[in-house]
Write an enzyme that holds these catalytic residues in place. Structure first.
Site, mmCIF file in Angstrom:
data_model
loop_
_atom_site.group_PDB
_atom_site.id
_atom_site.type_symbol
_atom_site.label_atom_id
_atom_site.label_comp_id
_atom_site.label_asym_id
_atom_site.label_seq_id
_atom_site.Cartn_x
_atom_site.Cartn_y
_atom_site.Cartn_z
ATOM 1 N N CYS A 45 0.813 -1.231 0.000
ATOM 2 C CA CYS A 45 0.000 0.000 0.000
ATOM 3 C C CYS A 45 0.841 1.273 0.000
ATOM 4 O O CYS A 45 0.557 2.221 -0.749
ATOM 5 C CB CYS A 45 -0.946 -0.012 1.198
ATOM 6 S SG CYS A 45 -0.185 -0.517 2.746
ATOM 7 N N HIS A 76 -2.958 6.288 4.689
ATOM 8 C CA HIS A 76 -1.537 6.487 4.950
ATOM 9 C C HIS A 76 -1.115 7.863 4.444
ATOM 10 O O HIS A 76 -1.717 8.403 3.506
ATOM 11 C CB HIS A 76 -0.699 5.437 4.203
ATOM 12 C CG HIS A 76 -0.770 4.057 4.791
ATOM 13 N ND1 HIS A 76 -1.460 3.746 5.931
ATOM 14 C CD2 HIS A 76 -0.188 2.895 4.386
ATOM 15 C CE1 HIS A 76 -1.313 2.452 6.195
ATOM 16 N NE2 HIS A 76 -0.548 1.907 5.268
#
Ligand code: 3JN
Length: 344
Positions: free
Chosen positions: A128, A248
């Site tokens: 990711c 994130h």
């Protein structure tokens, strides 16, 4: 319209559930849909678009007649991807099991779609943090070759699964009540030692390697080079777990071969599909994980010169790691193959 039989392996987990949301949202042309998981979840019912599906245990025979096998993560693909390929399915795998295999394309469709054609049955979805970073690097790399990237990540607890989210919630509640805090999951669930994440930062994501980097950090280094098809590209990463639930964020420092103006960088980023530039310091506009949560696009802001080096830029990037960082990216790979007549 042609329809494609699709299996979701790990359908009950966070990424599996995001696959379902996206399949509905994006009108993905599924035919038969199979919900697969480990024996622990077999027998559960998942209601999807008004229909009840029983979760089946994944076996080597689960993939007969399946065109797309979407693996949400974990060890399942190591066990069953070869059987799925043998059955004629294209495997799109969100785990790290095959990412660095030279026979397996590692793909972000906006960045290196050309790699898809080289697949031999398995296509890997990058980590990711890597996906979110390369979405910002690619349009800039097309302006000037990148020599070096220094990245520090600020990774949400959902990267550690539902247990990571539960742990932050429980700890925040205990903190508010003045009760004792228990740490059971972070930084790495399978290790014996755990630390509080509420009101804290943990500079460890995954286990340490011999070179003193964590596995997560070395994934960012190696996967970025493979996706950008540039073995000379120097990348160094520090990955940090932060008390944020979802999305994130990354501080990215880039050294280019040529001079890139802030304006040219913003323009290139703005034109790139899947990227939104949110960058107006005068109005205090910049990407924030709260705002990118649940969204498809990766947001970039704080674009500015790194005046400490020649040809340097700094950026701040935020993206939902369960969407673009996992399920969305995988589904986009399938969509690309459908649009380009690459599945039979
Ligand atoms: O912790 C995060 O924020 C991201 C975690 C990713 C992850 C966790 C466990 C196993 C991965 C991954 O996608 O690289 C894996 C893995 O497949 O190795």
């Amino acid at each position: 319209m042609k329809r494609f039989n699709t299996a979701i392996v790990g359908a009950t987990g966070a990424v599996g559930q995001e696959f379902l949301k996206l399949i509905e949202e994006r009108n993905f042309p599924f035919g038969e849909l199979k919900m697969l998981a480990s024996s622990r979840s077999a027998g559960k019912t998942i209601n999807f678009m008004g229909k009840d599906y029983t979760v089946e245990e994944t076996t080597e025979n689960s993939f007969d007649g399946v065109q797309f096998a979407l693996f949400a993560g974990g060890a399942a693909s190591k066990l069953f991807a070869p059987a799925a390929v043998k059955s004629g399915a294209v495997v799109i795998d969100n785990s790290s099991n095959f990412r660095m295999d030279p026979n397996v394309p590692l793909v972000v469709p906006e960045v290196n779609p050309q790699a898809i054609a080289r697949h031999k049955g398995i296509i890997a979805n990058p980590n990711c943090s890597t996906i979110i970073m390369v979405m910002a690097l690619k349009p800039l790399y097309d302006l000037s070759r990148i020599r070096r990237v220094v990245v520090s990540t600020y990774q949400a607890v959902s990267g550690a699964g539902r247990e990571g989210m539960d742990e932050l919630k429980t700890q925040l509640e205990a903190l508010a009540r003045g009760e004792e805090i228990q740490a059971k999951i972070l930084p790495v669930a399978k290790l014996d030692k755990h630390y509080q994440i509420a009101s804290n930062l943990l500079p460890q994501i995954d286990v340490f390697m011999d070179n003193l980097y964590t596995k997560e950090e070395m994934k960012m280094v190696n996967e970025t080079r493979k996706i950008m098809e540039d073995d000379e590209l120097r990348v160094t990463a520090t990955t940090i777990r932060v008390p944020v639930y979802r999305s994130h964020a990354e501080s990215v420092n880039i050294e280019f071969e040529d001079e890139i103006s802030v304006e040219a960088a913003r323009n290139a980023l703005e034109k790139f599909p899947g990227v939104i530039v949110r960058d107006n310091p005068a109005e205090m506009i910049y990407p924030q994980p709260l705002e990118t949560s649940g969204k498809d696009d990766v947001e970039v802001g704080r674009v500015r010169k790194d005046f400490s080096i020649e040809h340097g830029l700094n950026l701040w990037v935020c993206g939902d790691q369960i969407r673009k960082g996992a399920a969305l990216n995988a589904l986009q790979i399938a969509e690309y193959m459908i649009a380009n007549d690459m599945v039979f």
